[in-house]
Design an enzyme around this catalytic site. Sequence first.
Site, PDB file in Angstrom:
ATOM      1  N   GLU A 219      11.405  20.395  -3.906  1.00  7.55           N
ATOM      2  CA  GLU A 219      12.192  21.539  -3.842  1.00  7.55           C
ATOM      3  C   GLU A 219      13.625  21.294  -4.254  1.00  7.55           C
ATOM      4  O   GLU A 219      14.002  20.054  -4.552  1.00  7.55           O
ATOM      5  CB  GLU A 219      12.519  22.033  -2.493  1.00  7.55           C
ATOM      6  CG  GLU A 219      11.187  22.691  -1.908  1.00  7.55           C
ATOM      7  CD  GLU A 219      10.917  23.310  -0.569  1.00  7.55           C
ATOM      8  OE1 GLU A 219      10.593  24.503  -0.421  1.00  7.55           O
ATOM      9  OE2 GLU A 219      11.773  22.949   0.553  1.00  7.55           O
TER      10      GLU A 219
ATOM     11  N   HIS B  27      19.893  31.885   2.463  1.00  2.64           N
ATOM     12  CA  HIS B  27      18.587  31.834   1.493  1.00  2.64           C
ATOM     13  C   HIS B  27      18.830  32.553   0.180  1.00  2.64           C
ATOM     14  O   HIS B  27      19.068  33.897   0.306  1.00  2.64           O
ATOM     15  CB  HIS B  27      17.353  31.805   1.905  1.00  2.64           C
ATOM     16  CG  HIS B  27      16.233  31.132   1.422  1.00  2.64           C
ATOM     17  ND1 HIS B  27      15.805  31.764  -0.075  1.00  2.64           N
ATOM     18  CD2 HIS B  27      15.441  30.171   1.594  1.00  2.64           C
ATOM     19  CE1 HIS B  27      15.079  31.024  -0.448  1.00  2.64           C
ATOM     20  NE2 HIS B  27      14.727  30.130   0.562  1.00  2.64           N
TER      21      HIS B  27
ATOM     22  N   ARG C 289      21.516  25.547  -2.405  1.00  3.36           N
ATOM     23  CA  ARG C 289      21.343  26.838  -2.107  1.00  3.36           C
ATOM     24  C   ARG C 289      22.630  27.789  -1.980  1.00  3.36           C
ATOM     25  O   ARG C 289      22.585  28.747  -2.311  1.00  3.36           O
ATOM     26  CB  ARG C 289      20.518  26.679  -0.505  1.00  3.36           C
ATOM     27  CG  ARG C 289      19.113  26.277  -0.549  1.00  3.36           C
ATOM     28  CD  ARG C 289      18.595  26.666   0.833  1.00  3.36           C
ATOM     29  NE  ARG C 289      17.027  26.457   0.524  1.00  3.36           N
ATOM     30  CZ  ARG C 289      16.213  26.583   1.683  1.00  3.36           C
ATOM     31  NH1 ARG C 289      16.747  26.490   3.037  1.00  3.36           N
ATOM     32  NH2 ARG C 289      14.993  26.419   1.525  1.00  3.36           N
TER      33      ARG C 289
ATOM     34  N   HIS D 165      19.859  32.753   6.725  1.00  2.00           N
ATOM     35  CA  HIS D 165      18.527  31.907   6.816  1.00  2.00           C
ATOM     36  C   HIS D 165      18.483  30.902   7.802  1.00  2.00           C
ATOM     37  O   HIS D 165      17.722  30.651   8.752  1.00  2.00           O
ATOM     38  CB  HIS D 165      18.349  31.417   5.503  1.00  2.00           C
ATOM     39  CG  HIS D 165      16.752  30.638   5.303  1.00  2.00           C
ATOM     40  ND1 HIS D 165      15.709  31.381   5.764  1.00  2.00           N
ATOM     41  CD2 HIS D 165      16.455  29.513   4.867  1.00  2.00           C
ATOM     42  CE1 HIS D 165      14.470  30.566   5.568  1.00  2.00           C
ATOM     43  NE2 HIS D 165      15.182  29.281   5.128  1.00  2.00           N
TER      44      HIS D 165
ATOM     45  N   ARG E  30      22.304  22.426   4.806  1.00  2.00           N
ATOM     46  CA  ARG E  30      21.172  21.941   5.086  1.00  2.00           C
ATOM     47  C   ARG E  30      20.043  21.616   3.755  1.00  2.00           C
ATOM     48  O   ARG E  30      19.994  22.741   2.779  1.00  2.00           O
ATOM     49  CB  ARG E  30      20.195  22.756   5.943  1.00  2.00           C
ATOM     50  CG  ARG E  30      18.820  22.303   6.100  1.00  2.00           C
ATOM     51  CD  ARG E  30      18.005  23.285   6.877  1.00  2.00           C
ATOM     52  NE  ARG E  30      17.967  24.423   6.271  1.00  2.00           N
ATOM     53  CZ  ARG E  30      16.648  24.922   5.557  1.00  2.00           C
ATOM     54  NH1 ARG E  30      15.547  24.256   5.841  1.00  2.00           N
ATOM     55  NH2 ARG E  30      16.598  26.224   5.210  1.00  2.00           N
TER      56      ARG E  30
END
Length: 516
Positions: free
Chosen positions: A114, A230, A276, A335, A370
């Site tokens: 990811e 997100h 992100r 998110h 995160r």
Amino acid sequence: MNTDHNQIVIIGGGLAGLFCALQLSPLPVTVIAAAPIGQGASSAWAQAGIAAAVSSDDTVESHVADTLAAGDGIVDEDIIRMMAAAASDRVHDLLALGVPFDRDLEGHLQVSREAAHSHSRIVRVRGDMAGRAIMQALVAKVRQTPSVSIVENATAYQLLLKDNHINGLAMRRVDGSDQVLPARQVVIATGGIGHLYKVTTNPAEACGSGIGMAAQAGAVLADMEFVQFHPTALDVQSDPAPLATEALRGHGAHLVNRLGERFMLRHDPAGEMAPRDVVARGIYEEVMSGRGAWLDCTTAIGESFAEEFPTVYAYCQAVGIDPARELIPVVPAAHYFMGGILTDIDGRSTVQGLWACGEAASTGAHGANRLASNSLLEAVVFAARVADAIKKRPQNTESDQTIVEVLPSSSKSNNQAAMQKLRALMSSNFGVVRQQESMLHGLQQIRHLIGDNRDPVFANSLITAEVLAVAALSRKESRGGHYRSDYPDSSTIWQHRSMLTLEDAQHTYQYLAEPA
């Protein structure tokens, strides 16, 4: 159900709460869940999986380095080093509980990659079903465990103290009755704050309730300004917004605007695989400009979409989109919350007898942003550490009869309209891009809602929003999930975690509200 002698109470029926309850066995534990356990838990909706260095070409050190980079300068290195080192053991704990993680033909755990990870280290279940599969296994195990008592469809809303130590809690049953439950150790595992925002991937139960409860009990909160949006929630007017997992971009899917441009390359050389917060701002800019944003999976995934990503495929099909052949409209959505109740390495808060794990806690593992799939890992690692720490304490099996009583009926006004107003305020003023004047206006409106509120359950959401607002106003820089258009750069002066009590936040508000 007999809870008279259960002096350990866990608030929350998601991954962190249930895993903690199982790890505490055979000690008697009561789990209070706002919905049936496993439902209403953000954990069940997690699509990607758990980050763990389990492949032969990966290392704990590499996992630590990636987390430090994503956390933008304020990750607690000791915490993430412990967490990454424990990852493999916790994954194998879940395997033992029956979680069917994907394996290759030789039986090894299959991993994917990811954004912002330097290696493939995401342990998954059928591509995008990890959260659901993990929760199914845990719920089944918990229901078979005699030491765990479950109170479902009940909302804990107040922590009770005696001599500065947790002594019980107040909860509201589904029938509207208020009751007190004795407890000497309370674990808050209520999840995050996503539902405080108008557009979110989180269920309604993720409304900051546990964090607000802890704040009212005097606990220190940390990193409250850091909200992760997100980048790719489906823009289909659903609440919550369905999530298009980051793993799609990991498989080569591209982001394009109405003109067909791959706009993320203007923002970061890594394009769609940038951190992100960078991707979320890139999409936000396109949406606000009217150019819109879509995820193009037609070439990178194509006809194998339904098999590789069944959850996202079902979401798309439900709204008439064939993701194998059509573009998926996307928008940033609240998110994950990096902030929460400040804890030490064992999940201990600053209030005696109060613990926290999962998204409600702020352990320092995530910093300002995160790293993908570190959330489920944090939940199981700290749930286990909380359980181990509580087990080492002398266990009091006698209930404190002085607090076993039914509370006087309190106001139970319908706060649906006020919640919708709060969600709109949070999205408009404390969203992907923030600015001083807008945030101050938002905080003033939150304070008006607090003044008008008479419901002790809704009060916890309002308090969480208030402290978040003050923290965001106070941090005069941009870092990770906190981006200010009036302070677009990061500053070494602010390269540290932020910590506030409710009293601190209220004093700060009075200062901010004073005329210049």
